[in-house]
Design a protein around this motif. Structure first.
Motif, PDB file in Angstrom:
ATOM      1  N   ILE A   1      -0.644  -1.538  -4.542  1.00 41.89           N
ATOM      2  CA  ILE A   1      -1.973  -2.136  -4.532  1.00 41.89           C
ATOM      3  C   ILE A   1      -3.007  -1.113  -4.981  1.00 41.89           C
ATOM      4  N   GLY A   2      -3.790  -1.481  -5.990  1.00 42.41           N
ATOM      5  CA  GLY A   2      -4.811  -0.582  -6.505  1.00 42.41           C
ATOM      6  C   GLY A   2      -4.261   0.524  -7.380  1.00 42.41           C
ATOM      7  N   ASN A   3      -2.925   0.569  -7.520  1.00 46.60           N
ATOM      8  CA  ASN A   3      -2.269   1.585  -8.357  1.00 46.60           C
ATOM      9  C   ASN A   3      -2.640   3.008  -7.934  1.00 46.60           C
ATOM     10  N   THR A   4      -2.805   3.195  -6.636  1.00 45.48           N
ATOM     11  CA  THR A   4      -3.156   4.519  -6.120  1.00 45.48           C
ATOM     12  C   THR A   4      -2.707   4.642  -4.673  1.00 45.48           C
TER      13      THR A   4
ATOM     14  N   PHE B   1       0.857  -1.172   0.000  1.00 45.94           N
ATOM     15  CA  PHE B   1       0.000   0.000   0.000  1.00 45.94           C
ATOM     16  C   PHE B   1       0.904   1.238   0.000  1.00 45.94           C
TER      17      PHE B   1
ATOM     18  N   ILE C   1      -3.279   5.955  -0.680  1.00 52.17           N
ATOM     19  CA  ILE C   1      -4.410   6.072   0.245  1.00 52.17           C
ATOM     20  C   ILE C   1      -3.950   6.845   1.475  1.00 52.17           C
TER      21      ILE C   1
ATOM     22  N   ILE D   1      -8.342  -0.651   6.495  1.00 55.02           N
ATOM     23  CA  ILE D   1      -8.005  -1.847   5.701  1.00 55.02           C
ATOM     24  C   ILE D   1      -7.192  -2.823   6.539  1.00 55.02           C
TER      25      ILE D   1
ATOM     26  N   ASP E   1      -7.429   5.533   5.999  1.00 51.01           N
ATOM     27  CA  ASP E   1      -7.909   4.473   5.102  1.00 51.01           C
ATOM     28  C   ASP E   1      -7.116   3.197   5.334  1.00 51.01           C
TER      29      ASP E   1
END
Length: 206
Positions: A80-83, A16, A85, A93, A89
């Motif tokens: 993860i998610g290509n973004t 992340f 956070i 998670i 957040d």
């Protein structure tokens, strides 16, 4: 936990990308989040690159429980998610992961342990080898087409439904149908095992 020294790249499969979200706080290390990670059992990894660090921004892997400061112009791990956070957040998670940590680590689904992809590939290769060996042993005996058809009928009769609703003689009569015979001769020429043909008998006779 002891700190771990490694070199670029950050040796995790994915992470992340977590940042504080406040530009002012990014000028200094976010000690409260840093201490929270340590308290949760995460270990900091020092990644040596020629790039400068970005304070308040982290790569965090919940699987290995490793984290490192982000670099200014280098992607240290697949994100993860290509973004990115925010910290809050990530905490939400992470608590979901933590709640299901036993399920995650053991990789169980409905009581069965899931295979890793490498285990699946190995099992598939072994299964194919065993199947090809069965074919070789069977066809090395040079069965005639008639013998092969009788073996197909025997395999079909292993099915409980056919045991209750048919007989081997009736199956052998069905094999003589012109369209079915044409298909079966092709299967025989392609060296399909009788059990393979029996397994799709309902499709052949549909």
């Amino acid at each position: 936990m002891s700190e771990r020294q490694v070199y670029y790249p950050f040796d995790v499969k994915a992470a992340f990308l977590v940042y504080d979200g406040d530009e002012n706080k990014r000028q200094t290390k976010d000690n409260s989040f840093y201490e929270w990670l340590k308290a949760e059992g995460f270990s900091e990894v020092h990644v040596h690159t020629d790039s400068s660090g970005v304070y308040g921004t982290w790569y965090i892997d919940v699987d290995t429980k490793l984290f490192t400061s982000a670099s200014a112009d280098i992607m240290l791990a697949p994100i993860i998610g290509n973004t990115g956070i925010f910290i809050e957040d990530f905490k939400v998670i992470y608590h979901i992961y933590k709640r299901h940590s036993t399920l995650m680590k053991e990789s169980y689904h409905n009581g069965l342990r899931l295979k890793t992809f490498d285990e699946y590939k190995e099992a598939k290769a072994l299964s194919e080898m065993a199947w090809n060996l069965r074919k070789q042993i069977y066809f090395d005996q040079h069965p005639t087409y008639e013998k092969w058809c009788h073996d197909v009928a025997s395999e079909i009769m292993e099915d409980k439904w056919y045991q209750e609703h048919s007989s081997k003689e009736e199956i052998l009569d069905d094999l003589k149908d012109k369209s079915i015979d044409r298909d079966l001769r092709r299967y025989f020429s392609e060296k399909e095992l009788p059990s393979e043909v029996a397994g799709q008998w309902w499709i052949i006779t549909f």
